[in-house]
Write a protein that holds these residues in place. Sequence first.
Motif, PDB file in Angstrom:
ATOM      1  N   LYS A  55       0.833  -1.216   0.000  1.00 19.94           N
ATOM      2  CA  LYS A  55       0.000   0.000   0.000  1.00 19.94           C
ATOM      3  C   LYS A  55       0.860   1.256   0.000  1.00 19.94           C
ATOM      4  N   ASN A  56       1.893   1.265   0.832  1.00 23.59           N
ATOM      5  CA  ASN A  56       2.711   2.465   0.985  1.00 23.59           C
ATOM      6  C   ASN A  56       3.750   2.632  -0.107  1.00 23.59           C
ATOM      7  N   ALA A  57       4.082   1.552  -0.825  1.00 22.07           N
ATOM      8  CA  ALA A  57       5.131   1.643  -1.843  1.00 22.07           C
ATOM      9  C   ALA A  57       4.584   1.760  -3.261  1.00 22.07           C
ATOM     10  N   MET A  58       3.302   1.526  -3.432  1.00 23.28           N
ATOM     11  CA  MET A  58       2.730   1.387  -4.766  1.00 23.28           C
ATOM     12  C   MET A  58       2.871   2.626  -5.648  1.00 23.28           C
ATOM     13  N   ALA A  59       2.691   3.809  -5.080  1.00 16.14           N
ATOM     14  CA  ALA A  59       2.659   5.019  -5.900  1.00 16.14           C
ATOM     15  C   ALA A  59       3.733   6.040  -5.531  1.00 16.14           C
ATOM     16  N   ALA A  60       4.690   5.640  -4.690  1.00 15.07           N
ATOM     17  CA  ALA A  60       5.725   6.590  -4.250  1.00 15.07           C
ATOM     18  C   ALA A  60       6.807   6.735  -5.313  1.00 15.07           C
ATOM     19  N   GLY A  61       7.296   7.965  -5.479  1.00 15.83           N
ATOM     20  CA  GLY A  61       8.347   8.236  -6.450  1.00 15.83           C
ATOM     21  C   GLY A  61       9.696   7.672  -6.011  1.00 15.83           C
ATOM     22  N   ILE A  62      10.507   7.241  -6.988  1.00 17.69           N
ATOM     23  CA  ILE A  62      11.852   6.738  -6.725  1.00 17.69           C
ATOM     24  C   ILE A  62      12.828   7.890  -6.950  1.00 17.69           C
ATOM     25  N   ASP A 359      -4.023   5.714   2.862  1.00 16.68           N
ATOM     26  CA  ASP A 359      -4.256   4.969   1.623  1.00 16.68           C
ATOM     27  C   ASP A 359      -3.000   4.989   0.759  1.00 16.68           C
ATOM     28  N   GLY A 360      -1.863   4.768   1.443  1.00 17.00           N
ATOM     29  CA  GLY A 360      -0.600   4.630   0.729  1.00 17.00           C
ATOM     30  C   GLY A 360       0.203   5.908   0.674  1.00 17.00           C
ATOM     31  N   ALA A 361       1.467   5.747   0.284  1.00 20.07           N
ATOM     32  CA  ALA A 361       2.377   6.886   0.151  1.00 20.07           C
ATOM     33  C   ALA A 361       2.329   7.407  -1.275  1.00 20.07           C
ATOM     34  N   LYS A 362       2.015   8.687  -1.417  1.00 23.97           N
ATOM     35  CA  LYS A 362       1.890   9.288  -2.739  1.00 23.97           C
ATOM     36  C   LYS A 362       1.833  10.790  -2.590  1.00 23.97           C
ATOM     37  N   ALA A 363       1.613  11.501  -3.688  1.00 25.72           N
ATOM     38  CA  ALA A 363       1.708  12.965  -3.686  1.00 25.72           C
ATOM     39  C   ALA A 363       0.786  13.623  -2.668  1.00 25.72           C
ATOM     40  N   ASP A 364      -0.435  13.097  -2.506  1.00 24.78           N
ATOM     41  CA  ASP A 364      -1.363  13.807  -1.622  1.00 24.78           C
ATOM     42  C   ASP A 364      -1.095  13.569  -0.139  1.00 24.78           C
ATOM     43  N   CYS A 365      -0.008  12.835   0.195  1.00 24.15           N
ATOM     44  CA  CYS A 365       0.430  12.797   1.594  1.00 24.15           C
ATOM     45  C   CYS A 365       0.734  14.210   2.077  1.00 24.15           C
TER      46      CYS A 365
END
Length: 435
Positions: A55-62, A359-365
Motif C-alpha cells: 500500500k505504501n510503496a505502490m505510488a511513491a516516487g523513486i 491509503d498509501g504513500a503518494k503525492a497527496d500525503c
Amino acid sequence: MDKQKIIDILNSEMELATGCTEPAAIAFTAAVAAEHLSGKQVESVCVRASGNMIKNAMAAGIPGTNYTGMEYAAGIGALGGDPSKKLQVISGVDPAVYSAAQKLVESGKITVEVADTPEKLYVDVTVESGEDSARAVISGAHTNIVLVQENGKTVFENKDGTGPTGGIGPEEIKNTLSVQKIYEFVQQIDPENDPLDIIRQSISVNTAISEEGLKNDYGLKIGRTVREELENGMIGNDMVSNAVCVTTAAADARMAGAPFAVVSNSGSGNQGITTTMPVVATAKWLKAGEDRMLRAVTLSNLIAIYIKSKFGRLSALCGATVAATGAACGITYLMGGDLKAIGFAIQNMIGNVTGMLCDGAKADCALKISTCTNAAMQAAFMAMKGLCVQKTDGIVENDVEKSIDNFATLGNKGSSGMDPLVLDMMLHKRKKQLS
C-alpha cells in the motif's frame, strides 16, 4: 531517568532516508539478497510483501528517476543498491542501473505478490541468476534483516525478529518513555554538550528538502501554492500559514522523488518532516533561539517515537497524525507551555485528527500533512489558553497516557478490517489501469 537510553532511542528511531521509506526498504532487502548471489548478475526478482508495505510503496516516487512503485525499487536495489547505506540504499547509484532495472521491469522479470503474513512490515525478496538464488527477509522494521538464504541454505536467521540492524525495540521504548519523562528529559538536556547530532541533522536536512520543494514544481505543489497565496494576499502571512508552507513543501518534494535525503522518525520520512518542520518554522517565527528550538524539536520527535512505539510502524491510519501530535507539543513548548499544556496539546490532537485514513504513500500525503500541521497549531493555541478536549468526549480520557493508549488501540485493532479493504481498492484500481 536514563538520559543516555533516551538519546539512544533518538538515534535508533531517527535516521537518514532517501525517498519514501517503504520503497527504500524493498530496495534495501533486494540489495541484501543480491549481495548473497556470489557476484552474479541478477536476472529476476520476486518480491513478497505485506499489504501495508505494498500500500505504501505502490505510488511513491523513486528518487533521481521518473519511476514510481515497488518493481522499480526492487530492481534498482537488486542491480546496484548498497545495503550498507540502509534507507539510502539507492543514493549514488550509477544511472545505468536505472535503465537496466527498467528493462527487467518491462520484461516481466520483477514480480510483486502479497505475502501471507500477519506482520504489517514485512518484505521477502528472492533474486535469481541462472540456477543460483538468494533470499532476504525484513520484518518489524525497515532495515531489520531476519533471514538470509543462499540457494535455499540459511546463512543468517534470527527467530526473535531482532536482526543486526533492528535498533531498539518498541517494548523497550514504551518502558523507557512517557510524556512526563520526555518533558523532564527536554528540560535537563544540555544542547551544547549532549550528543544531539541527529536532532541538528533533522533540522538542517529536512529544511534543505523544504527549500527544494519551494524552488521547484513537485507533486501537487501544495507548499508552493500556499506561498503564492501568501504573496498575493489570498491568505494571511502568519505563523500558521508559514509552518504549513515550509512543511508541505518538503513533503511535496519527497513524495515526488526529489534526490534529497530526509531524517525520518519511526521509519517514516514524512513523519520526520512533520515532527521537525512545523516546530522549526515556529521557532524561527518566534525568534526562539537555537537552544529552545533544539529542545522543542527533540520534544516533538520523542513524543512521536513514544506514540509510534504503541501505535506500530504501519497502520490503516495516517502516521502524520502521530507526527503532528509531536509537533503540537513542540510548538506548545516554544510558546512557553509546561507539562500540563503539552498534555492538553496531545489531548486536542487525539480529539481532532484521529481516524485519518492511510491509503498509501503518494503525492497527496503532503495534503494530509498540511491538514495535520494546521491541527497541530490549533491544538497548541488551545493548550496555551488552558483549553482541552474533555474526558467525556470520544476516545479522550482524563489521563493523557490513557488517551494515547486508546489512540494506539484504534490504530492497531482498527487496522485489521480497514487495511484489507483499502488494499483491495488500490490493487483493483491498479489492475484496471494496467489493463
